[in-house]
Write a protein that holds these residues in place. Sequence first.
Motif, PDB file in Angstrom:
ATOM      1  N   GLN A 172      61.387  52.046  36.250  1.00 25.30           N
ATOM      2  CA  GLN A 172      62.367  51.548  35.460  1.00 25.30           C
ATOM      3  C   GLN A 172      63.774  52.243  35.483  1.00 25.30           C
ATOM      4  O   GLN A 172      64.840  51.605  35.503  1.00 25.30           O
ATOM      5  CB  GLN A 172      61.919  51.535  33.832  1.00 25.30           C
ATOM      6  CG  GLN A 172      62.898  50.680  32.882  1.00 25.30           C
ATOM      7  CD  GLN A 172      63.217  49.275  33.519  1.00 25.30           C
ATOM      8  OE1 GLN A 172      62.167  48.555  33.691  1.00 25.30           O
ATOM      9  NE2 GLN A 172      64.564  48.877  33.804  1.00 25.30           N
ATOM     10  N   ARG A 173      63.632  53.361  35.852  1.00 24.92           N
ATOM     11  CA  ARG A 173      64.855  54.202  35.868  1.00 24.92           C
ATOM     12  C   ARG A 173      65.631  53.847  37.097  1.00 24.92           C
ATOM     13  O   ARG A 173      66.748  53.609  37.384  1.00 24.92           O
ATOM     14  CB  ARG A 173      64.758  55.767  35.694  1.00 24.92           C
ATOM     15  CG  ARG A 173      64.423  56.155  34.370  1.00 24.92           C
ATOM     16  CD  ARG A 173      63.914  57.496  34.147  1.00 24.92           C
ATOM     17  NE  ARG A 173      63.569  57.990  33.121  1.00 24.92           N
ATOM     18  CZ  ARG A 173      62.892  59.204  32.880  1.00 24.92           C
ATOM     19  NH1 ARG A 173      62.646  59.965  33.801  1.00 24.92           N
ATOM     20  NH2 ARG A 173      62.387  59.453  31.367  1.00 24.92           N
ATOM     21  N   GLU A 174      64.839  53.699  38.085  1.00 23.08           N
ATOM     22  CA  GLU A 174      65.305  53.490  39.478  1.00 23.08           C
ATOM     23  C   GLU A 174      65.946  52.017  39.512  1.00 23.08           C
ATOM     24  O   GLU A 174      66.909  51.612  40.256  1.00 23.08           O
ATOM     25  CB  GLU A 174      64.248  53.455  40.525  1.00 23.08           C
ATOM     26  CG  GLU A 174      63.920  55.038  40.840  1.00 23.08           C
ATOM     27  CD  GLU A 174      62.803  55.163  42.140  1.00 23.08           C
ATOM     28  OE1 GLU A 174      62.308  54.092  42.277  1.00 23.08           O
ATOM     29  OE2 GLU A 174      62.519  56.316  42.347  1.00 23.08           O
ATOM     30  N   ARG A 175      65.185  51.019  38.797  1.00 18.78           N
ATOM     31  CA  ARG A 175      65.463  49.809  38.825  1.00 18.78           C
ATOM     32  C   ARG A 175      67.037  49.835  38.049  1.00 18.78           C
ATOM     33  O   ARG A 175      67.745  48.794  38.346  1.00 18.78           O
ATOM     34  CB  ARG A 175      64.567  48.922  37.911  1.00 18.78           C
ATOM     35  CG  ARG A 175      63.143  48.592  38.982  1.00 18.78           C
ATOM     36  CD  ARG A 175      62.369  47.911  38.059  1.00 18.78           C
ATOM     37  NE  ARG A 175      62.750  46.610  37.604  1.00 18.78           N
ATOM     38  CZ  ARG A 175      62.617  45.439  38.135  1.00 18.78           C
ATOM     39  NH1 ARG A 175      62.062  45.737  39.583  1.00 18.78           N
ATOM     40  NH2 ARG A 175      63.018  44.449  37.836  1.00 18.78           N
ATOM     41  N   ASP A 176      67.238  50.365  36.994  1.00 17.44           N
ATOM     42  CA  ASP A 176      68.318  50.467  36.152  1.00 17.44           C
ATOM     43  C   ASP A 176      69.570  50.852  37.114  1.00 17.44           C
ATOM     44  O   ASP A 176      70.514  50.120  36.916  1.00 17.44           O
ATOM     45  CB  ASP A 176      68.311  51.580  35.040  1.00 17.44           C
ATOM     46  CG  ASP A 176      67.274  51.372  34.063  1.00 17.44           C
ATOM     47  OD1 ASP A 176      67.065  50.089  33.708  1.00 17.44           O
ATOM     48  OD2 ASP A 176      67.074  51.983  33.172  1.00 17.44           O
ATOM     49  N   ILE A 177      69.291  51.767  38.126  1.00 16.95           N
ATOM     50  CA  ILE A 177      70.471  52.244  38.949  1.00 16.95           C
ATOM     51  C   ILE A 177      70.745  50.971  39.861  1.00 16.95           C
ATOM     52  O   ILE A 177      72.019  50.643  40.077  1.00 16.95           O
ATOM     53  CB  ILE A 177      69.813  53.500  39.777  1.00 16.95           C
ATOM     54  CG1 ILE A 177      70.078  54.396  38.684  1.00 16.95           C
ATOM     55  CG2 ILE A 177      71.018  53.638  40.916  1.00 16.95           C
ATOM     56  CD1 ILE A 177      69.455  55.801  39.330  1.00 16.95           C
ATOM     57  N   LEU A 178      69.589  50.519  40.586  1.00 14.54           N
ATOM     58  CA  LEU A 178      69.763  49.350  41.448  1.00 14.54           C
ATOM     59  C   LEU A 178      70.563  48.211  40.863  1.00 14.54           C
ATOM     60  O   LEU A 178      71.260  47.574  41.130  1.00 14.54           O
ATOM     61  CB  LEU A 178      68.504  48.771  41.905  1.00 14.54           C
ATOM     62  CG  LEU A 178      67.868  49.969  42.996  1.00 14.54           C
ATOM     63  CD1 LEU A 178      66.543  49.563  43.325  1.00 14.54           C
ATOM     64  CD2 LEU A 178      68.855  50.055  44.214  1.00 14.54           C
ATOM     65  N   GLN A 179      70.186  47.835  39.576  1.00 16.76           N
ATOM     66  CA  GLN A 179      70.576  46.830  38.814  1.00 16.76           C
ATOM     67  C   GLN A 179      72.213  46.836  38.532  1.00 16.76           C
ATOM     68  O   GLN A 179      73.029  45.860  38.296  1.00 16.76           O
ATOM     69  CB  GLN A 179      69.878  46.469  37.642  1.00 16.76           C
ATOM     70  CG  GLN A 179      68.637  45.657  37.801  1.00 16.76           C
ATOM     71  CD  GLN A 179      67.567  45.651  36.708  1.00 16.76           C
ATOM     72  OE1 GLN A 179      67.798  46.465  35.759  1.00 16.76           O
ATOM     73  NE2 GLN A 179      66.618  44.776  36.796  1.00 16.76           N
ATOM     74  N   GLN A 180      72.594  48.161  38.149  1.00 20.70           N
ATOM     75  CA  GLN A 180      73.958  48.497  37.881  1.00 20.70           C
ATOM     76  C   GLN A 180      74.673  48.502  39.119  1.00 20.70           C
ATOM     77  O   GLN A 180      76.026  48.106  39.202  1.00 20.70           O
ATOM     78  CB  GLN A 180      74.301  50.114  37.431  1.00 20.70           C
ATOM     79  CG  GLN A 180      75.521  50.522  37.145  1.00 20.70           C
ATOM     80  CD  GLN A 180      76.125  49.729  36.096  1.00 20.70           C
ATOM     81  OE1 GLN A 180      75.419  48.970  35.254  1.00 20.70           O
ATOM     82  NE2 GLN A 180      77.298  50.007  36.179  1.00 20.70           N
ATOM     83  N   LEU A 181      74.072  48.534  40.282  1.00 17.47           N
ATOM     84  CA  LEU A 181      74.890  48.650  41.693  1.00 17.47           C
ATOM     85  C   LEU A 181      75.138  46.740  42.027  1.00 17.47           C
ATOM     86  O   LEU A 181      76.141  46.452  42.494  1.00 17.47           O
ATOM     87  CB  LEU A 181      74.048  48.881  42.559  1.00 17.47           C
ATOM     88  CG  LEU A 181      74.291  50.500  42.884  1.00 17.47           C
ATOM     89  CD1 LEU A 181      73.542  51.123  43.795  1.00 17.47           C
ATOM     90  CD2 LEU A 181      75.675  51.016  43.357  1.00 17.47           C
ATOM     91  N   ILE A 182      74.253  46.129  41.214  1.00 17.06           N
ATOM     92  CA  ILE A 182      74.390  44.674  41.469  1.00 17.06           C
ATOM     93  C   ILE A 182      75.601  44.283  40.743  1.00 17.06           C
ATOM     94  O   ILE A 182      76.388  43.470  41.124  1.00 17.06           O
ATOM     95  CB  ILE A 182      73.444  43.886  41.110  1.00 17.06           C
ATOM     96  CG1 ILE A 182      72.115  43.892  42.071  1.00 17.06           C
ATOM     97  CG2 ILE A 182      73.590  42.425  40.436  1.00 17.06           C
ATOM     98  CD1 ILE A 182      70.997  43.223  41.658  1.00 17.06           C
ATOM     99  N   ARG A 183      75.867  44.834  39.579  1.00 17.98           N
ATOM    100  CA  ARG A 183      77.061  44.642  38.659  1.00 17.98           C
ATOM    101  C   ARG A 183      78.168  45.140  39.518  1.00 17.98           C
ATOM    102  O   ARG A 183      79.307  44.456  39.290  1.00 17.98           O
ATOM    103  CB  ARG A 183      76.666  45.250  37.462  1.00 17.98           C
ATOM    104  CG  ARG A 183      76.007  44.515  36.365  1.00 17.98           C
ATOM    105  CD  ARG A 183      75.902  44.967  35.169  1.00 17.98           C
ATOM    106  NE  ARG A 183      75.076  46.113  34.846  1.00 17.98           N
ATOM    107  CZ  ARG A 183      73.707  46.452  34.438  1.00 17.98           C
ATOM    108  NH1 ARG A 183      73.335  45.281  34.586  1.00 17.98           N
ATOM    109  NH2 ARG A 183      73.281  47.537  34.470  1.00 17.98           N
ATOM    110  N   VAL A 184      78.188  46.249  40.271  1.00 20.98           N
ATOM    111  CA  VAL A 184      79.405  46.873  40.718  1.00 20.98           C
ATOM    112  C   VAL A 184      79.738  45.371  41.987  1.00 20.98           C
ATOM    113  O   VAL A 184      80.881  45.170  42.050  1.00 20.98           O
ATOM    114  CB  VAL A 184      78.951  47.985  41.566  1.00 20.98           C
ATOM    115  CG1 VAL A 184      80.219  48.231  42.558  1.00 20.98           C
ATOM    116  CG2 VAL A 184      78.784  48.899  40.658  1.00 20.98           C
ATOM    117  N   THR A 185      78.778  44.932  42.741  1.00 16.87           N
ATOM    118  CA  THR A 185      79.074  43.911  43.676  1.00 16.87           C
ATOM    119  C   THR A 185      79.669  42.715  43.118  1.00 16.87           C
ATOM    120  O   THR A 185      80.550  42.217  43.511  1.00 16.87           O
ATOM    121  CB  THR A 185      77.765  43.326  44.405  1.00 16.87           C
ATOM    122  OG1 THR A 185      76.939  42.711  43.564  1.00 16.87           O
ATOM    123  CG2 THR A 185      77.208  44.822  45.015  1.00 16.87           C
TER     124      THR A 185
END
Length: 203
Positions: A172-185
Amino acid sequence: MSILAGKAHIGPLTGLADGLGRTCSTLSALLGAERPERKQLATELGELLEEADAAARVLLGDVARSFITPIDRVMLADLATGIPDVIERLYGTGELILEHRIGKVPEDAGRALASIERSAEIIGESVRSFGRPRDLIPLQHEIRRLMRDARSTIRRGLAETVSATPDPRLAQRERDILQQLIRVTEGVDTVAGTLRGVAVRES
């Protein structure tokens, strides 16, 4: 007066774009850093965010006092708020890495960030191309392509995290980081849309 008639705002916008590039580079360093080094890099991200916010306030004040058309005023304001918003989302990614105490950051996060970093460079090129609006359109197409690639990479990373990480809390922590990067895009896409509006209006 057109957004391109005088170049008074180009310098401040270029400064914001350069700050976005430095933020990407700092986050990239944080992704590859050992845990003891990450706190200092996160502090640097915070300082870059503060610089961007301060620069945006100055630019917005200048726009409010300038004699330019309403449409151009909106475009400049959108850029003055949109670029710092991307910087804030990048800062949020660094915060998550620090708070979650992730050991090794998912490789797909690094690949996606590479596309984001290239897009930041193109945003800088775009701002410097305001005097040549026709040059802006292909640059914005390239940003869109890079962001599609980044999101595809992130989605692959999200899918692989489920199967490759047996610890559900770490997953879940790794998913949080990846999902935040989607928000960056998504933030980068918003800036690209504003730049494309400038190109269409001024061509």
